[in-house]
Design a protein around this motif. Structure first.
Motif, mmCIF file in Angstrom:
data_model
loop_
_atom_site.group_PDB
_atom_site.id
_atom_site.type_symbol
_atom_site.label_atom_id
_atom_site.label_comp_id
_atom_site.label_asym_id
_atom_site.label_seq_id
_atom_site.Cartn_x
_atom_site.Cartn_y
_atom_site.Cartn_z
ATOM 1 N N TRP A 47 0.826 -1.205 0.000
ATOM 2 C CA TRP A 47 0.000 0.000 0.000
ATOM 3 C C TRP A 47 0.864 1.260 0.000
ATOM 4 O O TRP A 47 0.510 2.265 -0.624
ATOM 5 C CB TRP A 47 -0.950 0.007 1.198
ATOM 6 C CG TRP A 47 -2.184 -0.804 0.963
ATOM 7 C CD1 TRP A 47 -2.495 -1.983 1.544
ATOM 8 C CD2 TRP A 47 -3.266 -0.507 0.077
ATOM 9 N NE1 TRP A 47 -3.701 -2.437 1.088
ATOM 10 C CE2 TRP A 47 -4.200 -1.547 0.184
ATOM 11 C CE3 TRP A 47 -3.537 0.541 -0.791
ATOM 12 C CZ2 TRP A 47 -5.381 -1.572 -0.540
ATOM 13 C CZ3 TRP A 47 -4.711 0.518 -1.512
ATOM 14 C CH2 TRP A 47 -5.614 -0.531 -1.382
ATOM 15 N N SER A 48 2.009 1.221 0.685
ATOM 16 C CA SER A 48 2.868 2.411 0.682
ATOM 17 C C SER A 48 3.474 2.641 -0.697
ATOM 18 O O SER A 48 3.605 3.784 -1.140
ATOM 19 C CB SER A 48 3.962 2.294 1.736
ATOM 20 O OG SER A 48 4.881 1.278 1.394
ATOM 21 N N GLY A 51 0.890 4.238 -2.782
ATOM 22 C CA GLY A 51 0.782 5.656 -2.440
ATOM 23 C C GLY A 51 1.882 6.489 -3.077
ATOM 24 O O GLY A 51 1.637 7.610 -3.539
ATOM 25 N N ASN A 54 1.036 6.849 -6.682
ATOM 26 C CA ASN A 54 -0.075 7.796 -6.783
ATOM 27 C C ASN A 54 0.431 9.236 -6.712
ATOM 28 O O ASN A 54 0.020 10.091 -7.502
ATOM 29 C CB ASN A 54 -1.081 7.510 -5.669
ATOM 30 C CG ASN A 54 -2.404 8.159 -5.927
ATOM 31 O OD1 ASN A 54 -2.742 8.456 -7.055
ATOM 32 N ND2 ASN A 54 -3.152 8.379 -4.874
ATOM 33 N N THR A 92 -6.854 4.965 -0.266
ATOM 34 C CA THR A 92 -5.718 4.609 0.578
ATOM 35 C C THR A 92 -5.781 5.308 1.928
ATOM 36 O O THR A 92 -5.201 4.821 2.896
ATOM 37 C CB THR A 92 -4.383 4.949 -0.095
ATOM 38 O OG1 THR A 92 -4.341 6.330 -0.428
ATOM 39 C CG2 THR A 92 -4.174 4.114 -1.338
ATOM 40 N N ALA A 99 -9.035 -3.701 3.125
ATOM 41 C CA ALA A 99 -7.734 -3.251 2.628
ATOM 42 C C ALA A 99 -6.672 -4.334 2.705
ATOM 43 O O ALA A 99 -5.652 -4.242 2.033
ATOM 44 C CB ALA A 99 -7.267 -2.025 3.406
ATOM 45 N N TYR A 105 -6.778 -4.601 -3.385
ATOM 46 C CA TYR A 105 -5.541 -3.932 -3.776
ATOM 47 C C TYR A 105 -5.360 -3.985 -5.287
ATOM 48 O O TYR A 105 -4.964 -2.992 -5.904
ATOM 49 C CB TYR A 105 -4.349 -4.592 -3.085
ATOM 50 C CG TYR A 105 -3.020 -4.045 -3.521
ATOM 51 C CD1 TYR A 105 -2.569 -2.825 -3.055
ATOM 52 C CD2 TYR A 105 -2.219 -4.732 -4.416
ATOM 53 C CE1 TYR A 105 -1.364 -2.306 -3.458
ATOM 54 C CE2 TYR A 105 -1.014 -4.232 -4.824
ATOM 55 C CZ TYR A 105 -0.586 -3.016 -4.343
ATOM 56 O OH TYR A 105 0.612 -2.506 -4.750
ATOM 57 N N CYS A 108 -7.466 -1.376 -6.925
ATOM 58 C CA CYS A 108 -6.855 -0.044 -6.828
ATOM 59 C C CYS A 108 -5.667 0.082 -7.775
ATOM 60 O O CYS A 108 -5.456 1.131 -8.390
ATOM 61 C CB CYS A 108 -6.418 0.233 -5.399
ATOM 62 S SG CYS A 108 -7.792 0.460 -4.274
#
Length: 133
Positions: A47-48, A51, A54, A92, A99, A105, A108
């Motif tokens: 997830w990081s 980010g 993103n 996020t 999540a 995931y 996303c």
């Protein structure tokens, strides 16, 4: 250490170890089960990274098209790309219970892929038009 404590420790260790997928499943089901187990253990890392991607796409989108004034009326790819980037950023930030699931995931990540595709398509269109949209 008494016998009941040993059995409790053995049961705790057995429950913490992920069970391998059964050999009767198809290869893609085994692969997804292994990928889901890997994602559960390292979901914070994935997830990081999403980010960071993103943020990079948002900066590229804004600096390439909005800050230089190259956006014209009727060309919506950059707006759609920025909307997809904002949607992933909001997802996020929300503490959703799903999540930790690989499918969420990947959804996303697919949305980020669409945003990246639209950003690249906008850049190619800009170059083909000679730098003027």
């Amino acid at each position: 250490m008494n016998a009941s404590a040993r059995t409790k420790n053995a049961a705790a260790e057995a429950s913490s170890v992920s069970t391998p997928p059964s050999p009767g499943k198809a290869w893609y089901q085994r692969w997804y089960a292994e990928a889901a187990n890997e994602f559960k253990t390292n979901h914070g890392l994935y997830w990081s990274h999403l980010g960071h991607l993103n943020n990079l796409l948002a900066i590229l989108n804004i600096s390439l098209f909005f800050m230089t004034g190259l956006i014209a009326r009727g060309y919506y790819f950059t707006y759609i790309s920025l909307s997809a980037i904002i949607l992933v950023a909001l997802i996020t930030l929300l503490p959703l219970p799903c999540a930790r699931r690989l499918g969420f995931y990947l959804g996303c990540l697919a949305l980020e892929g669409i945003a990246l595709y639209l950003l690249v398509a906008s850049a190619i269109h800009w170059v083909q038009m000679g730098g003027q949209l």
